[in-house]
Design an enzyme around this catalytic site. Structure first.
Site, PDB file in Angstrom:
ATOM      1  N   ASP B  36      -7.340   5.840 -19.076  1.00 36.81           N
ATOM      2  CA  ASP B  36      -7.840   7.019 -17.901  1.00 36.81           C
ATOM      3  C   ASP B  36      -8.521   6.381 -16.662  1.00 36.81           C
ATOM      4  OD1 ASP B  36      -6.510   8.440 -19.085  1.00 36.81           O
ATOM      5  OD2 ASP B  36      -7.306  10.972 -19.393  1.00 36.81           O
ATOM      6  N   ASP B 281      13.702  11.064  29.781  1.00 33.95           N
ATOM      7  CA  ASP B 281      13.988  10.601  28.083  1.00 33.95           C
ATOM      8  C   ASP B 281      14.424  11.684  26.228  1.00 33.95           C
ATOM      9  OD1 ASP B 281      14.937   7.640  26.854  1.00 33.95           O
ATOM     10  OD2 ASP B 281      13.323   8.048  26.052  1.00 33.95           O
ATOM     11  N   GLY B 416      16.982   7.189  23.370  1.00 30.90           N
ATOM     12  CA  GLY B 416      17.977   7.906  23.881  1.00 30.90           C
ATOM     13  C   GLY B 416      19.226   7.735  24.397  1.00 30.90           C
ATOM     14  N   LEU B 417      18.669   6.979  25.219  1.00 25.89           N
ATOM     15  CA  LEU B 417      20.063   6.120  25.964  1.00 25.89           C
ATOM     16  C   LEU B 417      21.391   5.613  24.456  1.00 25.89           C
ATOM     17  CD1 LEU B 417      19.047   4.652  29.625  1.00 25.89           C
ATOM     18  CD2 LEU B 417      20.765   6.263  28.859  1.00 25.89           C
TER      19      LEU B 417
END
Lengths: 421, 542
Positions: B36, B281, B416-417
């Site tokens: 453990d 954008d 975006g573009l």
């Protein structure tokens, strides 16, 4: 290189300690065993802690659906064992339906399953009857109360020994025992072929290709932590060849020589077969030796690889051994390696981690080999460390890996000399 | 028995470790078997803590079981006290020790350790990590405030509060505390105690001095907050300041309790998110379909940020935090979806595959799932990974946190573009699906087409080597099939329709294929033609 005389059991005093053990449990072995045996599935019957341990040790989330899982015991499973068995059958049938590619299923016992005395050997028999012959079901314990780290592999392999078929053909054969990376296995195969020794590897890459045992089977351990497996093989009449373990040029040479001697391969053949690989390894070691010679090293217990590795570092790289800690010391299997350790080396077995840390701090070694829980805190205290787990997860056996193995120890020291921040 | 391949949360004692490891002057004596101790490496490797967690494990073995494991516990506890001299000792058991019933709680009271001994007990076969953390914090707060009387009058000085919930190994807790402390300072509110990150038992005893509490992570801090409200009458701020809107609400809620004017702080909000999200954008973010999964606190906040601050559409949300199930279901209803309350990552994977979102906000597990499904993903929640402890300042909360979130969520998406160019030139020979977003590097698309699943690369958790990120061998993978109603008409595609489908950008092609097939099946159309394809497009658009 000359053969190494194999001396009698070492008489050095062993420092035995009992306190907090900072080690993994045997479940961890599943991480490499499931890669090695490619049609096996490992089902841990345990708790959330077991599942969490394996995913923490296994590089976590880089798999889609690996060939291991945990059947997590829940309150109602603890209430009645009959129900627990029924539950187990239900979980296993679901699993087998989902994974038709599985040929061998290991039920792996854990601390909680051992404590509640869930009889996995009976479960394995019952399930084998139900699922055979498509799927064989075996069981072993990887629990922390019974196994330390690499002992999980020992328990797993030992559970497979009764499955090995018997064969009378090809009376002479050699079995190499212990999971090795495929690349190492292939190198060894080529060398044994050149020596003319018929060799099989155990465990096999596929569970359907179990190597047969013949009355004349001899075996070489490739790993120093296989006490139960060796015992089970001996029970079936196979004979163990004693040798130092195949780390470094010296160990690997002695290992092949032990096999060659048992199979009556002429010394000249052995020398000529091994020479090119030996030379390459010597060249590789030469480059690292100057970085490591004279440096003092301290081993915390981890994988049972410590003694043979210490032997390699001391004899072939001229490092100075401060303490060699090992979780368990098999005097017989490790006898040949122990005998090659310098007389003043402290060998410790078991652990009381706090006391061992005290000794380590007092000794101020140049390099500490330890587990991941200790490494960063020791670095903060100014000690250079090498994670021991890497020694289990990296190909380090044999001639071709001798340089890599040495490099693992040199890298932390090299890094320290580079950094200016 | 629950078949588990992977778990979002560890066992409850790991939660307890997160609380005690975050504190000063506390030592945890844990009755646990050998093995453990793996939990130590979570802290030293993932979080890169510089000292070992203050935990002593008894590490009993099978041979001890027949004898006296309780004796081992006593000895370990005494030795741990002597060596570490803590101000307070926590005692407890891990799952296995729970079964052997040595009663560490009872023993802890009788072994003569001259500092407070606080037992924490869980039902390890029922509960999980966050419960363990929450319960431990609550027990420690109770123990440390024992005998501290309720104030009749507030002490003079500026208004003050406690921050409840931050722990060790928490998802960005370190930086969130810094960010929120700064924000509170702007309001003129001081932080009395952070519990548990950095607190000593003496600090916990001072909790009642504050005017109110702030619960940063509900899974961990809520129980303690309830206790402090009940016992000391301290109100609690429960708005979690994740996102710009929630941070503004948080400021107002704090200001009301602190009796200060929020306007000076609200009028000079210094986050770039509101402008960035309005810049042209960002238009392409509109209506992006997101799926959200993680712990309750972060999922609830993420859903609000996604819809109100980025203009996304939430197509599904879920959490492994069963304790917040009610709130999650209510939130899901608000967004018109169903909440997936589950700790089975395969079920989460199936849901993602079915919903085919354009962005996944999830945990490290969803990051891997998304990679397999070829979807962009950002990580919003624990379980933590070494990458969740960046060297730089990187909070999630407050206004700086909102900046971090904007970057983290938007960067995985096509810019975006680029997205528009890609749909204009669809099958352009060097700009097709082989290309992928330029800022993600050449490997981005390779991963998309990986059908053979990554296998485990045996590497320690905390050591994500580049190799570990690469899918290597091929373990058989779960094949996630799109849902197909049984007995439905078998639909086929005419060659033209199939060709036309290929002109649709790859990242929505799967969705288009499924939608069209569903459309055809619902209308018993056996063969999909060009007409069917565009009929379906019009149908789903409307």
């Amino acid at each position: 290189m000359n053969a190494i005389a194999l001396p009698q059991a070492d008489a050095r005093p062993i420092l035995r300690e009992r306190g907090q053990h900072e080690v993994f449990c045997g479940l961890t072995g599943i991480v490499w065993l499931h890669r090695k045996i490619q049609d096996a599935f490992f089902l841990v019957v345990g708790s959330r802690t077991c599942a969490h341990l394996i995913q923490s040790a296994a590089g976590v989330m880089i798999f889609a659906e690996p060939r291991f899982a945990t059947a997590i015991l829940q309150d109602k499973d603890l209430a009645g064992l009959t129900d627990a068995n029924e539950e187990l059958d239900r979980v296993v049938s679901r699993l087998v339906l989902r994974r038709p590619d599985i040929k061998l299923l290991f039920l792996v016992g854990s601390c909680p399953s051992e404590v509640i005395k869930l009889d996995l050997s009976r479960a394995a028999l019952r399930l084998s009857r139900a699922l055979g012959p498509q799927v064989r079901v075996l069981n072993y314990s990887g629990s922390g109360i019974e196994t330390t780290f690499t002992q999980g592999e020992d328990a797993c392999l030992a559970s497979m020994v009764p499955e090995l078929p018997e064969s009378l053909e090809g009376e002479r054969n050699l079995l190499v025992v212990g999971a090795l990376p495929d690349v190492v296995e292939d190198q060894f195969q080529r060398l044994f072929d050149a020596l003319g020794i018929p060799v099989r590897f155990f465990p096999p890459r596929r569970s359907t290709q179990l190597p047969p045992l013949t009355p004349g089977t001899k075996f070489l351990l490739a790993q120093p932590f296989l006490a139960s497996t060796a015992h089970a093989l001996e029970e079936r009449g196979a004979k163990r060849l004693a040798s130092p373990f195949p780390f470094g040029v010296e160990g690997t040479t002695a290992w092949f020589e032990a096999a060659a001697k048992a199979f009556g391969v002429p010394e000249a053949t052995v020398a000529s077969v091994l020479a090119p690989a030996q030379q390459r390894a010597q060249t590789a070691l030469g480059q690292v030796r100057e970085k490591l010679a004279g440096k003092r090293i301290f081993f915390f217990p981890d994988s049972q690889l410590e003694v043979p590795l210490a032997r390699f570092l001391s004899r072939e790289l001229k490092m100075e051994l401060v303490e060699v800690g090992t979780p368990y010391l098999h005097q017989e299997h490790l006898g040949p390696d122990l005998a090659l350790l310098p007389a003043n080396t402290v060998v410790s077995e078991g652990q009381d981690v706090e006391r061992q840390l005290d000794r380590c701090r007092a000794a101020k070694p140049d390099l500490v080999v330890c587990g991941l829980g200790l490494a960063n805190p020791l670095e903060v205290e100014g000690l250079a460390t090498k994670w021991s787990i890497e020694l289990v997860f990296t190909p380090i056996h044999g001639f071709e890996q001798a340089g890599d193995l040495a490099e693992l120890f040199a890298r932390p020291l090299l890094r320290r000399t580079r950094l200016m921040v | 028995m629950q078949l588990t391949v992977w778990t979002y949360e560890g066992p409850p004692h790991v939660g307890a470790m997160r609380v005690v490891t975050a504190m000063r002057g506390v030592h945890y004596v844990l009755h646990a078997p050998q093995g453990d101790t793996y939990a130590d490496l979570l802290f030293t490797m993932i979080e890169r803590r510089q000292v070992r967690p203050p935990v002593t494990y008894t590490t009993f073995q099978a041979r001890d079981l027949g004898k006296d494991t309780a004796e081992i516990f006593k000895r370990s506890a005494r030795e741990a006290y002597e060596r570490f001299k803590p101000d307070l000792v926590v005692v407890g058991a891990s799952c296995t020790a729970e079964l052997i019933q040595d009663d560490p709680a009872g023993i802890g009271q009788t072994i003569g350790i001259p500092v407070p001994v606080v037992p924490v007990e869980f039902s390890a076969y029922q509960h999980k990590e966050n419960h363990g953390a929450s319960e431990t914090l609550y027990r420690l707060v109770r123990a440390c405030t024992q005998g501290v009387a309720k104030k009749t009058e507030r002490a003079p000085g500026p208004p003050s509060c406690n921050l409840l919930g931050p722990t060790a190994l928490g998802f960005r807790h370190r930086d969130d505390v810094t960010e929120i402390t700064r924000l509170l300072a702007q309001l003129g509110v001081t932080v009395n105690v952070v519990a548990s990150l950095g607190a000593s038992p003496a600090d916990l005893a001072r909790l009642p001095d504050a005017d109110f509490n702030v619960v940063l992570y509900r899974e961990v801090g809520e129980s303690a907050a309830r206790y402090l409200t009940k016992t000391y009458g301290q109100p609690a701020v429960t708005t979690v300041p994740l996102g710009v809107g929630a941070t503004r609400d948080f400021i107002k809620e704090v200001a009301a309790l602190a009796k200060v004017d929020p306007e000076p702080v609200l009028s000079q909000v210094n986050s770039r998110l509101p402008w960035y999200t309005r810049s042209v954008d960002s238009t392409y973010l509109t209506g992006k379909r997101v799926f959200i999964f993680g712990d309750g606190t972060h999922v609830l906040a993420a859903a609000r940020i996604a819809t109100e601050e980025l203009g996304f559409t939430v197509v599904g949300l879920g959490s492994y935090s069963r304790e917040l199930a009610r709130d999650l279901r209510a939130a899901a209803a608000h967004y018109g979806v169903e909440a997936l309350i589950s700790d089975d990552h395969l079920e989460v994977e199936e849901t993602i595959a079915r919903l085919h979102p354009e962005l996944v906000l999830g945990t490290q597990m969803e990051r891997h799932t998304a990679k397999r499904l070829g979807l962009p993903c950002a990580v919003i929640s624990a379980p933590v990974h070494v990458q969740d402890f960046p060297a730089r300042y990187s909070p999630q909360m407050g206004f700086e946190g909102a900046n971090v979130i904007f970057d983290t969520w938007v960067h995985p998406l096509m810019m975006g573009l680029e997205e528009h160019l890609l749909s204009m030139f669809r099958e352009d020979f060097e700009f097709g699906e082989g290309a992928g977003p330029s800022h993600l590097g050449a490997h981005a698309v390779k991963e998309r087409s990986v059908e053979a699943q990554p296998a485990v690369v045996p590497a320690p958790v905390a050591a994500p080597s580049p190799a570990a990120q690469q899918p290597v061998a091929a373990a058989p993978a779960p094949v996630v099939k799109p849902e197909q109603p049984a007995g439905a008409v078998v639909t086929s595609w005419t060659p033209e329709a199939e060709k036309e489908l290929k002109k649709i950008p790859f990242f929505v092609r799967g969705k288009a294929r499924r939608n069209t097939e569903r459309f055809a099946q619902e209308r018993n159309i056996a063969q999909i033609t060009l007409e069917t394809l565009y009929d379906a497009k019009a149908h789903f658009r409307s």
